[in-house]
Design a protein around this motif. Structure first.
Motif, PDB file in Angstrom:
ATOM      1  N   UNK A 193       0.836  -1.206   0.000  1.00 48.42           N
ATOM      2  CA  UNK A 193       0.000   0.000   0.000  1.00 48.42           C
ATOM      3  C   UNK A 193       0.874   1.260   0.000  1.00 48.42           C
ATOM      4  N   UNK A 194       1.874   1.291   0.864  1.00 50.68           N
ATOM      5  CA  UNK A 194       2.739   2.472   0.925  1.00 50.68           C
ATOM      6  C   UNK A 194       3.591   2.616  -0.332  1.00 50.68           C
ATOM      7  N   UNK A 195       4.088   1.507  -0.868  1.00 51.23           N
ATOM      8  CA  UNK A 195       4.841   1.564  -2.132  1.00 51.23           C
ATOM      9  C   UNK A 195       3.966   2.114  -3.247  1.00 51.23           C
ATOM     10  N   UNK A 196       2.714   1.686  -3.275  1.00 47.76           N
ATOM     11  CA  UNK A 196       1.766   2.178  -4.272  1.00 47.76           C
ATOM     12  C   UNK A 196       1.657   3.701  -4.189  1.00 47.76           C
ATOM     13  N   UNK A 197       1.593   4.223  -2.978  1.00 48.55           N
ATOM     14  CA  UNK A 197       1.463   5.668  -2.782  1.00 48.55           C
ATOM     15  C   UNK A 197       2.724   6.400  -3.224  1.00 48.55           C
ATOM     16  N   UNK A 198       3.893   5.871  -2.879  1.00 54.04           N
ATOM     17  CA  UNK A 198       5.145   6.505  -3.332  1.00 54.04           C
ATOM     18  C   UNK A 198       5.226   6.493  -4.853  1.00 54.04           C
ATOM     19  N   UNK A 199       4.848   5.380  -5.467  1.00 57.15           N
ATOM     20  CA  UNK A 199       4.974   5.255  -6.922  1.00 57.15           C
ATOM     21  C   UNK A 199       3.957   6.131  -7.648  1.00 57.15           C
ATOM     22  N   UNK A 200       2.799   6.345  -7.049  1.00 53.80           N
ATOM     23  CA  UNK A 200       1.824   7.269  -7.640  1.00 53.80           C
ATOM     24  C   UNK A 200       2.390   8.686  -7.670  1.00 53.80           C
ATOM     25  N   UNK A 201       3.145   9.027  -6.637  1.00 52.52           N
ATOM     26  CA  UNK A 201       3.710  10.381  -6.536  1.00 52.52           C
ATOM     27  C   UNK A 201       4.996  10.521  -7.359  1.00 52.52           C
ATOM     28  N   UNK A 202       5.426   9.421  -7.981  1.00 45.00           N
ATOM     29  CA  UNK A 202       6.567   9.500  -8.882  1.00 45.00           C
ATOM     30  C   UNK A 202       7.893   9.073  -8.297  1.00 45.00           C
ATOM     31  N   UNK A 203       7.862   8.299  -7.220  1.00 43.77           N
ATOM     32  CA  UNK A 203       9.096   7.815  -6.597  1.00 43.77           C
ATOM     33  C   UNK A 203       9.088   6.300  -6.582  1.00 43.77           C
ATOM     34  N   UNK A 204      10.298   5.714  -6.506  1.00 47.14           N
ATOM     35  CA  UNK A 204      10.399   4.260  -6.385  1.00 47.14           C
ATOM     36  C   UNK A 204       9.776   3.804  -5.092  1.00 47.14           C
ATOM     37  N   UNK A 205      10.227   4.434  -4.010  1.00 42.58           N
ATOM     38  CA  UNK A 205       9.822   4.013  -2.675  1.00 42.58           C
ATOM     39  C   UNK A 205      10.258   5.069  -1.672  1.00 42.58           C
ATOM     40  N   UNK A 206      10.152   4.731  -0.408  1.00 41.64           N
ATOM     41  CA  UNK A 206      10.488   5.673   0.658  1.00 41.64           C
ATOM     42  C   UNK A 206      11.941   6.121   0.592  1.00 41.64           C
ATOM     43  N   UNK A 207      12.835   5.203   0.223  1.00 40.80           N
ATOM     44  CA  UNK A 207      14.261   5.522   0.154  1.00 40.80           C
ATOM     45  C   UNK A 207      14.501   6.658  -0.835  1.00 40.80           C
ATOM     46  N   UNK A 208      13.964   6.499  -2.048  1.00 40.30           N
ATOM     47  CA  UNK A 208      14.181   7.529  -3.066  1.00 40.30           C
ATOM     48  C   UNK A 208      13.511   8.842  -2.672  1.00 40.30           C
ATOM     49  N   UNK A 209      12.317   8.745  -2.085  1.00 36.61           N
ATOM     50  CA  UNK A 209      11.601   9.961  -1.666  1.00 36.61           C
ATOM     51  C   UNK A 209      12.435  10.766  -0.675  1.00 36.61           C
ATOM     52  N   UNK A 210      12.980  10.069   0.313  1.00 41.43           N
ATOM     53  CA  UNK A 210      13.773  10.759   1.338  1.00 41.43           C
ATOM     54  C   UNK A 210      15.054  11.350   0.743  1.00 41.43           C
ATOM     55  N   UNK A 211      15.639  10.670  -0.234  1.00 43.49           N
ATOM     56  CA  UNK A 211      16.841  11.199  -0.894  1.00 43.49           C
ATOM     57  C   UNK A 211      16.514  12.463  -1.670  1.00 43.49           C
ATOM     58  N   UNK A 212      15.439  12.404  -2.464  1.00 38.30           N
ATOM     59  CA  UNK A 212      15.106  13.528  -3.344  1.00 38.30           C
ATOM     60  C   UNK A 212      14.619  14.726  -2.542  1.00 38.30           C
ATOM     61  N   UNK A 213      13.737  14.466  -1.582  1.00 39.61           N
ATOM     62  CA  UNK A 213      13.122  15.561  -0.839  1.00 39.61           C
ATOM     63  C   UNK A 213      13.914  15.967   0.409  1.00 39.61           C
ATOM     64  N   UNK A 214      14.968  15.207   0.723  1.00 38.33           N
ATOM     65  CA  UNK A 214      15.814  15.526   1.874  1.00 38.33           C
ATOM     66  C   UNK A 214      15.005  15.654   3.168  1.00 38.33           C
ATOM     67  N   UNK A 215      14.130  14.685   3.399  1.00 37.87           N
ATOM     68  CA  UNK A 215      13.335  14.665   4.626  1.00 37.87           C
ATOM     69  C   UNK A 215      13.702  13.428   5.438  1.00 37.87           C
ATOM     70  N   UNK A 216      13.508  13.521   6.756  1.00 38.72           N
ATOM     71  CA  UNK A 216      13.796  12.388   7.632  1.00 38.72           C
ATOM     72  C   UNK A 216      12.554  11.534   7.844  1.00 38.72           C
ATOM     73  N   UNK A 217      11.401  12.181   7.854  1.00 36.95           N
ATOM     74  CA  UNK A 217      10.162  11.473   8.156  1.00 36.95           C
ATOM     75  C   UNK A 217       9.144  11.681   7.045  1.00 36.95           C
ATOM     76  N   UNK A 218       8.365  10.641   6.799  1.00 37.10           N
ATOM     77  CA  UNK A 218       7.245  10.734   5.878  1.00 37.10           C
ATOM     78  C   UNK A 218       5.991  10.785   6.742  1.00 37.10           C
ATOM     79  N   UNK A 219       5.088  11.694   6.422  1.00 36.54           N
ATOM     80  CA  UNK A 219       3.881  11.840   7.237  1.00 36.54           C
ATOM     81  C   UNK A 219       2.946  10.650   7.029  1.00 36.54           C
TER      82      UNK A 219
END
Length: 96
Positions: free
Chosen positions: A30-56
Motif C-alpha cells: 500500500x505504501x509503495x503504491x502511494x510513493x509510486x503514484x507520486x513519482x518515486x520508487x519508494x520511501x528511500x528515493x523519496x527521502x533522498x530527493x526531498x531531503x526529509x527524515x520522516x514521511x507523514x
C-alpha cells in the motif's frame, strides 16, 4: 510502523539490487503504491530527493498520509486502503 527501509536511507544515493512485482496486497505494498503514484520508487528515493527524515503517516493505519511530488505539488491519501486488487500487480517492490 515503518519498514526496515528507514535505516538504509542514511547511505546516500543507494540503488536497488533487484525489483519484483507485488502479488498480494499488504501494508508495505500500500505504501509503495502511494510513493509510486507520486513519482518515486519508494520511501528511500523519496527521502533522498526531498531531503526529509520522516514521511507523514496516518497514526491509525501507518499508511503514508501526504507526499510531495517532484514538481512540488502535494498528494494527499486517505487513511484507508487505496491500492485496489487490480492495481496490486502494478506495484514494484525494490530489494536493496
Amino acid at each position: 510502523k515503518m519498514s526496515e527501509v528507514s535505516e538504509v536511507v542514511t547511505k546516500a544515493d543507494i540503488k536497488p539490487k533487484s525489483m519484483h512485482r507485488a502479488k498480494m496486497w499488504s501494508d508495505d505494498v500500500e505504501n509503495l503504491y502511494r510513493f509510486q503514484q507520486a513519482g518515486y520508487r519508494d520511501e528511500v528515493e523519496y527521502k533522498q530527493v526531498k531531503q526529509v527524515d520522516e514521511v507523514e503517516c496516518w497514526p491509525e493505519t501507518g499508511f503514508v498520509k501526504k507526499l510531495q511530488r517532484r514538481d512540488n505539488t502535494f498528494y494527499y491519501y486517505n487513511r484507508q486502503r487505496e491500492c485496489e486488487d487490480k492495481d496490486v500487480r502494478k506495484v514494484k517492490v525494490y530489494v536493496y
